[in-house]
Design a protein around this motif. Structure first.
Motif, PDB file in Angstrom:
ATOM      1  N   PHE A 277       8.506  -5.204  -9.771  1.00  0.00           N
ATOM      2  CA  PHE A 277       7.495  -4.865  -8.774  1.00  0.00           C
ATOM      3  C   PHE A 277       6.906  -3.516  -9.140  1.00  0.00           C
ATOM      4  N   GLN A 278       5.590  -3.441  -9.278  1.00  0.00           N
ATOM      5  CA  GLN A 278       4.930  -2.197  -9.681  1.00  0.00           C
ATOM      6  C   GLN A 278       3.645  -2.030  -8.878  1.00  0.00           C
ATOM      7  N   ILE A 279       3.423  -0.824  -8.402  1.00  0.00           N
ATOM      8  CA  ILE A 279       2.202  -0.466  -7.684  1.00  0.00           C
ATOM      9  C   ILE A 279       1.364   0.401  -8.609  1.00  0.00           C
ATOM     10  N   GLN A 280       0.086   0.123  -8.676  1.00  0.00           N
ATOM     11  CA  GLN A 280      -0.815   0.949  -9.486  1.00  0.00           C
ATOM     12  C   GLN A 280      -1.967   1.428  -8.609  1.00  0.00           C
ATOM     13  N   VAL A 281      -2.146   2.752  -8.572  1.00  0.00           N
ATOM     14  CA  VAL A 281      -3.269   3.367  -7.871  1.00  0.00           C
ATOM     15  C   VAL A 281      -3.978   4.260  -8.877  1.00  0.00           C
ATOM     16  N   ASP A 282      -5.211   3.890  -9.191  1.00  0.00           N
ATOM     17  CA  ASP A 282      -5.978   4.557 -10.246  1.00  0.00           C
ATOM     18  C   ASP A 282      -5.154   4.561 -11.537  1.00  0.00           C
ATOM     19  N   ASP A 283      -4.836   5.726 -12.081  1.00  0.00           N
ATOM     20  CA  ASP A 283      -4.089   5.794 -13.342  1.00  0.00           C
ATOM     21  C   ASP A 283      -2.590   6.019 -13.140  1.00  0.00           C
TER      22      ASP A 283
ATOM     23  N   SER B 267      14.457  -6.207  -5.827  1.00  0.00           N
ATOM     24  CA  SER B 267      14.216  -7.252  -4.840  1.00  0.00           C
ATOM     25  C   SER B 267      12.723  -7.306  -4.525  1.00  0.00           C
ATOM     26  N   VAL B 268      12.034  -8.207  -5.190  1.00  0.00           N
ATOM     27  CA  VAL B 268      10.599  -8.386  -4.967  1.00  0.00           C
ATOM     28  C   VAL B 268      10.350  -8.807  -3.520  1.00  0.00           C
ATOM     29  N   TYR B 269      11.206  -9.610  -2.991  1.00  0.00           N
ATOM     30  CA  TYR B 269      11.078 -10.072  -1.602  1.00  0.00           C
ATOM     31  C   TYR B 269      10.973  -8.894  -0.629  1.00  0.00           C
ATOM     32  N   TRP B 270      11.903  -7.938  -0.732  1.00  0.00           N
ATOM     33  CA  TRP B 270      11.903  -6.818   0.215  1.00  0.00           C
ATOM     34  C   TRP B 270      10.728  -5.878   0.006  1.00  0.00           C
ATOM     35  N   TRP B 271      10.281  -5.709  -1.253  1.00  0.00           N
ATOM     36  CA  TRP B 271       9.082  -4.896  -1.474  1.00  0.00           C
ATOM     37  C   TRP B 271       7.897  -5.492  -0.731  1.00  0.00           C
ATOM     38  N   PHE B 272       7.713  -6.794  -0.826  1.00  0.00           N
ATOM     39  CA  PHE B 272       6.596  -7.432  -0.126  1.00  0.00           C
ATOM     40  C   PHE B 272       6.760  -7.361   1.387  1.00  0.00           C
ATOM     41  N   VAL B 273       7.961  -7.534   1.887  1.00  0.00           N
ATOM     42  CA  VAL B 273       8.204  -7.423   3.327  1.00  0.00           C
ATOM     43  C   VAL B 273       7.791  -6.038   3.814  1.00  0.00           C
ATOM     44  N   TYR B 274       8.225  -4.983   3.129  1.00  0.00           N
ATOM     45  CA  TYR B 274       7.888  -3.619   3.552  1.00  0.00           C
ATOM     46  C   TYR B 274       6.389  -3.354   3.473  1.00  0.00           C
ATOM     47  N   PHE B 275       5.727  -3.839   2.448  1.00  0.00           N
ATOM     48  CA  PHE B 275       4.283  -3.630   2.344  1.00  0.00           C
ATOM     49  C   PHE B 275       3.520  -4.391   3.421  1.00  0.00           C
ATOM     50  N   LEU B 276       3.941  -5.601   3.731  1.00  0.00           N
ATOM     51  CA  LEU B 276       3.278  -6.342   4.802  1.00  0.00           C
ATOM     52  C   LEU B 276       3.467  -5.654   6.152  1.00  0.00           C
ATOM     53  N   GLN B 277       4.656  -5.115   6.402  1.00  0.00           N
ATOM     54  CA  GLN B 277       4.886  -4.367   7.640  1.00  0.00           C
ATOM     55  C   GLN B 277       4.020  -3.110   7.685  1.00  0.00           C
ATOM     56  N   SER B 278       3.878  -2.439   6.554  1.00  0.00           N
ATOM     57  CA  SER B 278       3.073  -1.218   6.525  1.00  0.00           C
ATOM     58  C   SER B 278       1.601  -1.513   6.766  1.00  0.00           C
ATOM     59  N   ILE B 279       1.115  -2.661   6.331  1.00  0.00           N
ATOM     60  CA  ILE B 279      -0.282  -3.039   6.581  1.00  0.00           C
ATOM     61  C   ILE B 279      -0.537  -3.162   8.077  1.00  0.00           C
ATOM     62  N   LYS B 280       0.415  -3.740   8.799  1.00  0.00           N
ATOM     63  CA  LYS B 280       0.265  -3.845  10.243  1.00  0.00           C
ATOM     64  C   LYS B 280       0.291  -2.462  10.898  1.00  0.00           C
ATOM     65  N   LEU B 281       1.192  -1.597  10.446  1.00  0.00           N
ATOM     66  CA  LEU B 281       1.328  -0.273  11.048  1.00  0.00           C
ATOM     67  C   LEU B 281       0.152   0.651  10.741  1.00  0.00           C
ATOM     68  N   ILE B 282      -0.377   0.578   9.530  1.00  0.00           N
ATOM     69  CA  ILE B 282      -1.405   1.528   9.099  1.00  0.00           C
ATOM     70  C   ILE B 282      -2.719   1.334   9.865  1.00  0.00           C
ATOM     71  N   LYS B 283      -2.879   0.221  10.528  1.00  0.00           N
ATOM     72  CA  LYS B 283      -4.084   0.005  11.341  1.00  0.00           C
ATOM     73  C   LYS B 283      -4.151   0.982  12.507  1.00  0.00           C
ATOM     74  N   ASN B 284      -2.983   1.365  13.026  1.00  0.00           N
ATOM     75  CA  ASN B 284      -2.927   2.241  14.196  1.00  0.00           C
ATOM     76  C   ASN B 284      -2.319   3.608  13.920  1.00  0.00           C
ATOM     77  N   GLU B 285      -1.848   3.825  12.722  1.00  0.00           N
ATOM     78  CA  GLU B 285      -1.195   5.089  12.366  1.00  0.00           C
ATOM     79  C   GLU B 285      -1.952   5.759  11.236  1.00  0.00           C
ATOM     80  N   ARG B 286      -1.881   7.074  11.201  1.00  0.00           N
ATOM     81  CA  ARG B 286      -2.524   7.821  10.117  1.00  0.00           C
ATOM     82  C   ARG B 286      -1.661   7.838   8.851  1.00  0.00           C
TER      83      ARG B 286
END
Length: 88
Positions: free
Chosen positions: A23-29, A46-65
């Motif tokens: 599992f790798q995240i790339q932002v710009d370089d 654990s690719v499964y848990w990385w995706f779970v955490y990112f999906l949860q963060s997408i929901k949270l970031i809508k209302n959090e800075r």
């Protein structure tokens, strides 16, 4: 640019099939995580848990800075996600 690179190992022995891989995240370089062409279990996560955490963060970031995601492989390491559209 933002991208997520992942590779899932399919192992018939594991209870949770397809859970481990790379599992790798790339932002710009900049990159965080590891993505290899070979399937080496010693570098897998654990690719499964990385995706779970990112999906949860997408929901949270809508209302959090600011949202933090725990690095599941390294203690006391956090990935910081910022909502730049939200005003203070």
């Amino acid at each position: 640019m933002f991208s997520i690179n992942y590779k899932v190992f399919f192992d018939d022995v594991s209870e949770l099939k397809g859970e481990d891989g790379y599992f790798q995240i790339q932002v710009d370089d900049e990159t965080y995580g590891l993505y290899l062409q070979d399937d080496l279990d010693s570098f897998s996560v654990s690719v499964y848990w990385w995706f779970v955490y990112f999906l949860q963060s997408i929901k949270l970031i809508k209302n959090e800075r600011l949202v933090y995601i725990s690095d599941i492989e390294t203690p006391r390491v956090w990935i910081e996600l910022k909502n730049l559209m939200m005003k203070k």
